[in-house]
Design an enzyme around this catalytic site. Structure first.
Site, PDB file in Angstrom:
ATOM      1  CE  LYS A  37      -3.749  -2.434   2.380  1.00  0.00           C
ATOM      2  NZ  LYS A  37      -4.617  -2.501   3.581  1.00  0.00           N
ATOM      3  CE1 TYR A  84      -9.176  -2.825   0.289  1.00  0.00           C
ATOM      4  CE2 TYR A  84      -8.607  -1.036  -1.199  1.00  0.00           C
ATOM      5  CZ  TYR A  84      -8.235  -1.998  -0.285  1.00  0.00           C
ATOM      6  OH  TYR A  84      -6.897  -2.133   0.058  1.00  0.00           O
ATOM      7  CG  PHE A  94     -13.816   1.848   7.175  1.00  0.00           C
ATOM      8  CD1 PHE A  94     -13.243   1.227   6.069  1.00  0.00           C
ATOM      9  CD2 PHE A  94     -14.496   1.061   8.095  1.00  0.00           C
ATOM     10  CE1 PHE A  94     -13.332  -0.143   5.882  1.00  0.00           C
ATOM     11  CE2 PHE A  94     -14.598  -0.312   7.910  1.00  0.00           C
ATOM     12  CZ  PHE A  94     -14.007  -0.916   6.811  1.00  0.00           C
ATOM     13  NE  ARG A 140      -6.091 -13.129   4.686  1.00  0.00           N
ATOM     14  CZ  ARG A 140      -6.758 -11.981   4.709  1.00  0.00           C
ATOM     15  NH1 ARG A 140      -6.504 -11.047   3.793  1.00  0.00           N
ATOM     16  NH2 ARG A 140      -7.673 -11.750   5.630  1.00  0.00           N
ATOM     17  CB  THR A 151      -7.118  -6.558   9.748  1.00  0.00           C
ATOM     18  OG1 THR A 151      -7.528  -7.596   8.865  1.00  0.00           O
ATOM     19  CG2 THR A 151      -7.436  -5.204   9.121  1.00  0.00           C
ATOM     20  CG  ASN A 174      -3.299  -2.719   7.063  1.00  0.00           C
ATOM     21  OD1 ASN A 174      -3.147  -2.249   5.936  1.00  0.00           O
ATOM     22  ND2 ASN A 174      -4.421  -3.343   7.433  1.00  0.00           N
ATOM     23  CG  HIS A 202      -4.897  -6.340  -0.372  1.00  0.00           C
ATOM     24  ND1 HIS A 202      -6.101  -6.552   0.250  1.00  0.00           N
ATOM     25  CD2 HIS A 202      -4.942  -7.043  -1.558  1.00  0.00           C
ATOM     26  CE1 HIS A 202      -6.855  -7.330  -0.500  1.00  0.00           C
ATOM     27  NE2 HIS A 202      -6.179  -7.645  -1.604  1.00  0.00           N
ATOM     28  CD  GLU A 212      -8.190  -9.272  -4.135  1.00  0.00           C
ATOM     29  OE1 GLU A 212      -7.009  -9.598  -3.862  1.00  0.00           O
ATOM     30  OE2 GLU A 212      -9.046  -9.075  -3.250  1.00  0.00           O
TER      31      GLU A 212
END
Length: 230
Positions: free
Chosen positions: A90, A130, A138, A166, A172, A193, A196, A207
């Protein structure tokens, strides 16, 4: 006759007498042996037939219930399926210079990189990515964050890569992520964070097709493959 008896000759015995004595001894023998045979039978009954020790019989009171069982080779086969996952560094991860660190985590694990690019995400693409969070309060802030700077898009391939990625990434919330994970080591807040990762094989494919155009993925065979898997 008396002289013969005096000299040690055996007296004569009638055949009927011998027959009665023989029957008496035989009957005594049989009677005396019966308890022994019964006790032996009880002792032997404690041992099941070897053929029944490893066989299932629904009439045995100690037999287990016949519930469906997982056939291990089928389980192993499902675990051996090669998957694809989408990993994205990110904007905060790019700005902090963590791209190399994050890539190395997946390389050291042994997964294969098939797509990589630095990319400025447009708003429309971010909203599509998303879309499952569209109803969240949010959501607008999330779209603003993900489009605030360049991201690094990656496609990774390997056996069990989705679940393993993961685990490498961590929870998260970075404060709840285990030490040793990317978020556990490199982040402190959910809104920053750094990375992704796809949450399922299906989303991994979706994705990757969303962020990479046709021809941007590379098919290749790493030379280390024989040293990672039998």
């Amino acid at each position: 006759m008396e002289a013969a008896a005096g000299l040690g000759a055996r007296p004569s015995v009638s055949s009927s007498y011998l027959h009665s004595q023989t029957q008496r001894h035989c009957s005594l023998y049989v009677v005396s042996q019966k308890p022994t045979l019964r006790s032996d039978h009880r002792r032997l009954a404690a041992f099941h037939s070897p053929s029944n020790l490893f066989s299932y019989s629904p009439f045995r009171p100690h037999a287990r219930s016949t519930k469906p069982r997982i056939f291990l080779p089928h389980l192993v086969a499902s675990m051996e399926q090669v998957e694809e996952t989408y990993i994205m560094v990110k904007p905060d991860g790019v700005q902090r210079g963590l791209v190399g660190e994050i890539i190395s985590r997946f390389e050291k694990k042994g997964f294969k990189l098939t797509g990589l690019k630095l990319f400025q995400c447009p708003k429309q693409l971010a909203e599509e990515h998303y879309k499952d969070l569209k109803e969240k309060s949010f959501f607008p802030k999330l779209i603003e964050y993900i489009t605030s700077g360049p991201v690094v898009c990656m496609a990774w391939e390997g056996v069990g890569v989705v679940a393993s990625a993961r685990k490498l990434i961590g929870s998260t919330n970075p404060l709840q992520a285990e030490p040793g994970t990317i978020r556990g080591d490199l982040a402190v807040q959910t809104g920053r964070n750094v990375v992704h990762g796809s949450d399922s094989p299906e989303n991994g494919k979706r994705e990757i097709s969303l962020w990479f155009k046709e021809g941007e993925l590379c098919e290749w065979a790493p030379v280390q493959a024989p040293w990672l898997r039998e």
